[in-house]
Design a protein around this motif. Structure first.
Motif, short mmCIF file in Angstrom:
data_model
loop_
_atom_site.label_atom_id
_atom_site.label_comp_id
_atom_site.label_asym_id
_atom_site.label_seq_id
_atom_site.Cartn_x
_atom_site.Cartn_y
_atom_site.Cartn_z
N LEU A 11 0.83 -1.20 0.00
CA LEU A 11 0.00 0.00 0.00
C LEU A 11 0.87 1.25 0.00
CD1 LEU A 11 -2.82 1.25 0.14
CD2 LEU A 11 -2.67 1.14 2.63
N GLY A 12 1.94 1.24 0.77
CA GLY A 12 2.84 2.39 0.79
C GLY A 12 3.47 2.66 -0.56
N PHE A 13 3.85 1.58 -1.26
CA PHE A 13 4.44 1.75 -2.58
C PHE A 13 3.42 2.30 -3.57
CE2 PHE A 13 5.89 0.34 -6.74
CZ PHE A 13 7.24 0.67 -6.71
N ILE A 14 2.20 1.77 -3.54
CA ILE A 14 1.15 2.25 -4.44
C ILE A 14 0.81 3.71 -4.12
CG2 ILE A 14 -1.27 1.93 -5.12
CD1 ILE A 14 -0.91 -1.06 -4.60
N PHE A 15 0.77 4.04 -2.85
CA PHE A 15 0.53 5.43 -2.45
C PHE A 15 1.63 6.34 -2.99
CE2 PHE A 15 0.94 9.04 0.39
CZ PHE A 15 -0.37 9.46 0.55
N PHE A 16 2.85 5.87 -2.95
CA PHE A 16 3.97 6.68 -3.42
C PHE A 16 3.85 6.98 -4.91
CE2 PHE A 16 8.20 6.94 -5.34
CZ PHE A 16 8.73 8.01 -4.64
N ILE A 17 3.59 5.96 -5.73
CA ILE A 17 3.52 6.22 -7.17
C ILE A 17 2.23 6.96 -7.53
CG2 ILE A 17 4.94 4.20 -7.71
CD1 ILE A 17 2.42 2.76 -8.61
N SER A 18 1.22 6.92 -6.67
CA SER A 18 -0.03 7.64 -6.94
C SER A 18 0.10 9.12 -6.60
CB SER A 18 -1.19 7.04 -6.15
OG SER A 18 -1.38 5.70 -6.46
N PHE A 19 0.67 9.41 -5.43
CA PHE A 19 0.71 10.78 -4.93
C PHE A 19 2.08 11.44 -5.07
CE2 PHE A 19 -3.14 9.34 -2.89
CZ PHE A 19 -3.94 10.48 -2.86
N ALA A 20 3.09 10.79 -4.50
CA ALA A 20 4.38 11.45 -4.35
C ALA A 20 4.99 11.84 -5.68
CB ALA A 20 5.34 10.55 -3.57
N ILE A 21 4.96 10.94 -6.66
CA ILE A 21 5.60 11.22 -7.94
C ILE A 21 4.92 12.40 -8.63
CG2 ILE A 21 6.00 10.31 -10.26
CD1 ILE A 21 6.47 7.59 -9.02
N SER A 22 3.58 12.42 -8.62
CA SER A 22 2.86 13.52 -9.26
C SER A 22 3.08 14.84 -8.53
CB SER A 22 1.36 13.20 -9.30
OG SER A 22 1.12 12.08 -10.10
#
Length: 359
Positions: free
Chosen positions: A17-28
């Motif tokens: 979940l943390g990884f998916i959250f990262f590519i969903s929010f952090a990268i953008s």
């Protein structure tokens, strides 16, 4: 390895979940921040897009989670390359359609979004123009999530292999125990038979002792560990049986020093060494034979020391019996590289010392 729909492993859920959250929010968010600084030269404009990003990336998080747990991870665990390729291709199409219709609809009805962004979302919803591009989704989403799925599968396989090895070790230990039981009873029944032939009055007491030992072996020795006090009581019964058998012409010593009764030990682990001393040290001895047994526990270890006399008339040297072979295998499984087994032989005596760690 089974992989059902929505393959969610609780052990790795938060990492995934943390990884998916990262590519969903952090990268953008990082991308928008960099654009505001380097292209528009005004970092304040980054805050204008915050509500928009919060809504759109929350929806992206849902899409990525469904894609990863519902499809991609399932096919990776099934080792289906075709499944991975097809579901990735379908994800690109679905994500673009979802973005044009569902995301824009949510943006229009969200109070977090500025009027300018809501107006733009309405225009895109009324006149949607969908272009399917594969390069960016592959780099930003599909490849990272596929790598994550393979990583989790590797962790899971290592865990399964470890559990399988532990199960195999337990099965081997149980097998070794089942071999020991009939061997022990065979030797003890032979002792009773010898007394019965002599019509000894000690036959009945020996049978009683044997009954107590059988109860222990049948109802307690199948446990992974037993208290040291219970194991010592069993060994005491066994030694008493041997004293009855050999009567007065043999010296048998049994000394226990500093043991902690609550200490746990694998059942029947010490018996083969004691049994072996009686078998090879006293069977051919008519007088002046001895068996001395000392069990001592310190803060660091538990030591069993067994010494027995060597008969003047010795049979041809036999290979190690089944009891000793089994116990050595059990020691290798239970204390790999952590126990010591020492043998010492002189013309008059044979001695063995077993040292087990307390922890």
């Amino acid at each position: 390895m089974k992989a059902n729909l929505f393959n969610i492993n609780r052990k790795y859920f938060w990492m995934e979940l943390g990884f998916i959250f990262f590519i969903s929010f952090a990268i953008s968010l990082i991308s928008d921040l960099e654009y505001s600084v380097y292209e528009e030269h005004n970092i304040a404009k980054f805050s204008n897009d915050f509500g928009y990003r919060l809504v759109t990336e929350s929806l992206e998080l849902i899409c990525y989670a469904i894609f990863y747990w519902g499809f991609l991870k399932v096919y990776v665990f099934r080792r289906s390359l075709i499944g991975v390729v097809l579901c990735s291709f379908a994800f690109v199409i679905f994500n673009r359609v979802f973005d044009k219709y569902v995301t824009n609809w949510v943006l229009i009805h969200s109070d977090l979004i500025s009027l300018a962004f809501r107006k733009r979302a309405l225009e895109e919803l009324v006149n949607p123009r969908i272009f399917f591009t594969f390069n960016y989704p592959l780099i930003s989403t599909i490849f990272p999530l596929t790598g994550l799925a393979f990583l989790v599968r590797s962790f899971t396989q290592d865990q399964d292999m470890k559990a399988l090895k532990e199960q195999q070790l337990v099965s081997e230990l149980n097998y070794l125990k089942t071999q020991l039981h009939p061997h022990f009873f065979f030797n003890t029944i032979n002792n009773i038979y010898a007394l019965a032939l002599k019509q000894s009055t000690q036959t009945a007491p020996m049978v009683v002792r044997l009954g107590e030992m059988m109860r222990y072996i049948l109802y307690e020795a199948d446990q992974p560990t037993v208290s040291l006090s219970r194991e010592l009581a069993f060994l005491s019964d066994y030694i008493e049986v041997e004293k009855i058998r050999y009567q007065q012409h043999i010296h048998i010593g049994f000394d226990v020093q500093g043991v902690r009764p609550e200490y746990r030990i694998e059942p029947l682990l010490l018996l083969p060494f004691i049994e072996n001393a009686f078998k090879h040290g006293l069977e051919e001895e008519i007088q002046n034979g001895f068996v001395n047994i000392v069990i001592c526990q310190t803060e660091e270890d538990l030591t069993l020391q067994v010494s027995n006399s060597k008969p003047q008339t010795v049979k041809a040297k036999e290979s190690a019996g089944i009891g000793i072979k089994n116990v050595c295998k059990r020691l290798d499984i239970l204390y790999p590289g952590r126990y010591q087994l020492k043998n010492n032989e002189t013309p008059e005596m044979y001695e063995v010392a077993l040292i087990l760690p307390n922890a």
